[in-house]
Scaffold this motif. Structure first.
Motif, PDB file in Angstrom:
ATOM      1  N   ASP A 170      39.059  37.122  30.860  1.00  0.00           N
ATOM      2  CA  ASP A 170      38.227  35.976  30.881  1.00  0.00           C
ATOM      3  C   ASP A 170      37.492  35.366  30.037  1.00  0.00           C
ATOM      4  O   ASP A 170      36.958  34.328  29.494  1.00  0.00           O
ATOM      5  CB  ASP A 170      36.832  36.877  31.611  1.00  0.00           C
ATOM      6  N   VAL A 171      37.481  36.575  28.602  1.00  0.00           N
ATOM      7  CA  VAL A 171      37.544  35.935  27.283  1.00  0.00           C
ATOM      8  C   VAL A 171      37.957  36.500  26.730  1.00  0.00           C
ATOM      9  O   VAL A 171      38.679  37.604  26.918  1.00  0.00           O
ATOM     10  CB  VAL A 171      35.955  36.513  26.983  1.00  0.00           C
ATOM     11  N   GLY A 205      32.082  28.359  30.392  1.00  0.00           N
ATOM     12  CA  GLY A 205      33.754  29.044  30.708  1.00  0.00           C
ATOM     13  C   GLY A 205      34.438  27.476  29.642  1.00  0.00           C
ATOM     14  O   GLY A 205      34.368  26.366  30.140  1.00  0.00           O
ATOM     15  N   GLY A 206      35.207  28.200  28.867  1.00  0.00           N
ATOM     16  CA  GLY A 206      36.589  26.804  28.853  1.00  0.00           C
ATOM     17  C   GLY A 206      36.099  26.150  27.410  1.00  0.00           C
ATOM     18  O   GLY A 206      36.866  25.727  27.114  1.00  0.00           O
ATOM     19  N   MET A 226      38.250  29.920  37.462  1.00  0.00           N
ATOM     20  CA  MET A 226      37.082  28.876  36.956  1.00  0.00           C
ATOM     21  C   MET A 226      37.049  29.701  35.878  1.00  0.00           C
ATOM     22  O   MET A 226      37.143  31.158  35.468  1.00  0.00           O
ATOM     23  CB  MET A 226      35.914  29.036  37.715  1.00  0.00           C
ATOM     24  N   PRO A 227      37.128  28.852  34.096  1.00  0.00           N
ATOM     25  CA  PRO A 227      36.408  29.672  33.332  1.00  0.00           C
ATOM     26  C   PRO A 227      35.372  30.278  33.676  1.00  0.00           C
ATOM     27  O   PRO A 227      34.566  30.283  33.897  1.00  0.00           O
ATOM     28  CB  PRO A 227      37.419  29.270  31.710  1.00  0.00           C
ATOM     29  N   SER A 228      35.606  31.149  32.546  1.00  0.00           N
ATOM     30  CA  SER A 228      34.229  32.777  32.363  1.00  0.00           C
ATOM     31  C   SER A 228      32.986  31.934  31.553  1.00  0.00           C
ATOM     32  O   SER A 228      33.838  31.972  29.861  1.00  0.00           O
ATOM     33  CB  SER A 228      34.937  34.155  32.299  1.00  0.00           C
ATOM     34  N   ASP A 229      31.658  32.160  31.915  1.00  0.00           N
ATOM     35  CA  ASP A 229      31.360  32.340  30.719  1.00  0.00           C
ATOM     36  C   ASP A 229      30.769  33.718  30.127  1.00  0.00           C
ATOM     37  O   ASP A 229      30.821  34.402  30.534  1.00  0.00           O
ATOM     38  CB  ASP A 229      29.541  32.132  31.288  1.00  0.00           C
ATOM     39  N   ARG A 263      26.947  40.059  29.375  1.00  0.00           N
ATOM     40  CA  ARG A 263      26.932  39.512  30.680  1.00  0.00           C
ATOM     41  C   ARG A 263      28.360  38.369  30.767  1.00  0.00           C
ATOM     42  O   ARG A 263      28.583  37.712  30.050  1.00  0.00           O
ATOM     43  CB  ARG A 263      25.478  38.790  31.458  1.00  0.00           C
ATOM     44  N   ILE A 264      28.732  38.422  31.909  1.00  0.00           N
ATOM     45  CA  ILE A 264      30.194  37.778  31.634  1.00  0.00           C
ATOM     46  C   ILE A 264      30.027  37.425  33.258  1.00  0.00           C
ATOM     47  O   ILE A 264      30.624  38.200  34.248  1.00  0.00           O
ATOM     48  CB  ILE A 264      31.639  38.838  31.355  1.00  0.00           C
TER      49      ILE A 264
END
Length: 371
Positions: A154-155, A29-30, A1-4, A62-63
């Motif tokens: 993640d980003v 995310g994404g 899952m892509p990260s927020d 935050r990630i």
């Protein structure tokens, strides 16, 4: 899952100078999120704090819901693409992409597999043995992104990565970057001073000015419904008048411009209400203005602003042209000229009428509007 990604009341001081002033935002995310603003507004400082190269003076980053403020850069799963790309000239393409994997101690066969896979995904299979100087500008751009994406961040942070490219390549790379972001399904945070980059590529955009966010919204929100005078003046082409309020009726405003023209407009700041005599800034997009041959006539229904003027210049731009019309009061009005219809073929020096609905004139209290 892509990260927020989320920033909560993040600030940064350099001595007495407040570079970033209590910024809060979240990036699903994404998605592709851009920070748009003029040079010196604080956007690079904010990105460097997210990357871990600067410590915030206050607030939290935050990630996926976990604070990374106390996590050093090399332990954050965040990668960054710089304007000048920072590819290693002494390494070939494959070695450039593999560098981070080797630093992680990954085995040779797994590195080879991952490099080949990421080159396929960016549409450059078979270039692993090429030297960096053998690549075009667009290819170098994709390799810089591949070097980051092979590490599965993640980003991905992008610091004005198209700034060093020529115009035609920059236009093509805007499309390619958006396609790559969809393909990798990774959270992209992009900073730029170029509004066209932000509007074309982004799912959402934050407009930054003097260390603060003026507005966060979709590209359509920023263009069609700017929340402040700065956003109205900074995002997209626009005409601006400085004026004073003469009468208010709900969100309808009657005003007199400093050049002496009486006009009507729509109030665009619901959190503040104008009073008679208040100084305001009025914005009208060039595409909202209709141009007709001859002097201004009578209003033919509805609330329409009309001015007479002389065509001072015609700017040809391929599919569209723009007229620069000097009104009797000396104000230059920019209006888009259609390629067909009654206005087609208007020539320099002609007398014309420019007209636009009051609804399309957006009014704000005068303040820090973009030049």
């Amino acid at each position: 899952m892509p990260s927020d990604l989320a920033c909560q009341d993040v600030s940064k001081r350099f001595g007495r100078f407040l570079a970033v002033d209590g910024v809060s935002f979240s990036v699903p995310g994404g998605s592709f999120f851009s920070i748009l603003g003029p040079s010196g507004c604080g956007k690079t400082t904010l990105m460097r704090m997210i990357a871990g190269f600067e410590d915030p003076s206050g607030g939290d980053i935050r990630i996926d819901g976990r604070s990374v403020v106390d996590t050093p850069p090399n332990r954050r799963n965040v990668k960054m693409v710089f304007q000048h790309l920072a590819l290693f000239p002494m390494m070939n393409v494959g070695e450039n992409i593999a560098y981070g994997l080797r630093c992680r101690g990954m085995g040779r066969e797994e590195i080879r597999r991952r490099v080949a896979a990421v080159l396929d995904r960016i549409g450059l299979p078979g270039v692993a043995e090429k030297q960096v100087h053998q690549l075009s500008g667009g290819q170098k751009q994709r390799i810089a992104i591949a070097r980051c994406m092979v590490l599965e961040p993640d980003v991905l942070l992008l610091d004005e990565p198209l700034g060093a490219l020529d115009l035609k390549l920059r236009e093509r790379m805007k499309i390619e970057l958006k396609l790559l972001q969809h393909q990798f399904n990774t959270t992209f945070l992009y900073i730029t001073h170029d509004q066209s980059e932000a509007l074309v590529m982004s799912d959402r955009v934050a407009v930054m000015n003097h260390g603060r966010f003026e507005q966060i919204g979709t590209p359509q929100d920023l263009y069609h419904a700017p929340a402040t005078a700065f956003v109205a003046g900074f995002v997209g082409d626009t005409n601006r008048w400085d004026a004073a309020v003469v009468r208010t009726e709900g969100d309808r405003i009657a005003f007199a411009t400093t050049s002496g023209d009486a006009m009507l407009g729509r109030w665009a700041e619901p959190s503040r209400h104008p009073a008679v005599g208040d100084r305001i800034a009025v914005f009208v997009r060039p595409e909202a203005i209709e141009v007709r041959r001859g002097a201004a006539g009578t209003v033919d229904g509805g609330e329409v602003n009309r001015l007479s003027g002389t065509v001072e210049s015609i700017l040809f731009n391929g599919a569209a042209s723009r007229l620069l019309v000097r009104t009797a009061a000396g104000h230059i009005v920019e209006a888009d000229l259609p390629q067909s219809g009654a206005a087609a073929g208007i020539a320099q020096g002609e007398t014309v009428e420019v007209a636009w609905p009051a609804e399309r004139a957006r009014c704000f209290l005068a303040g820090a509007a973009a030049p």
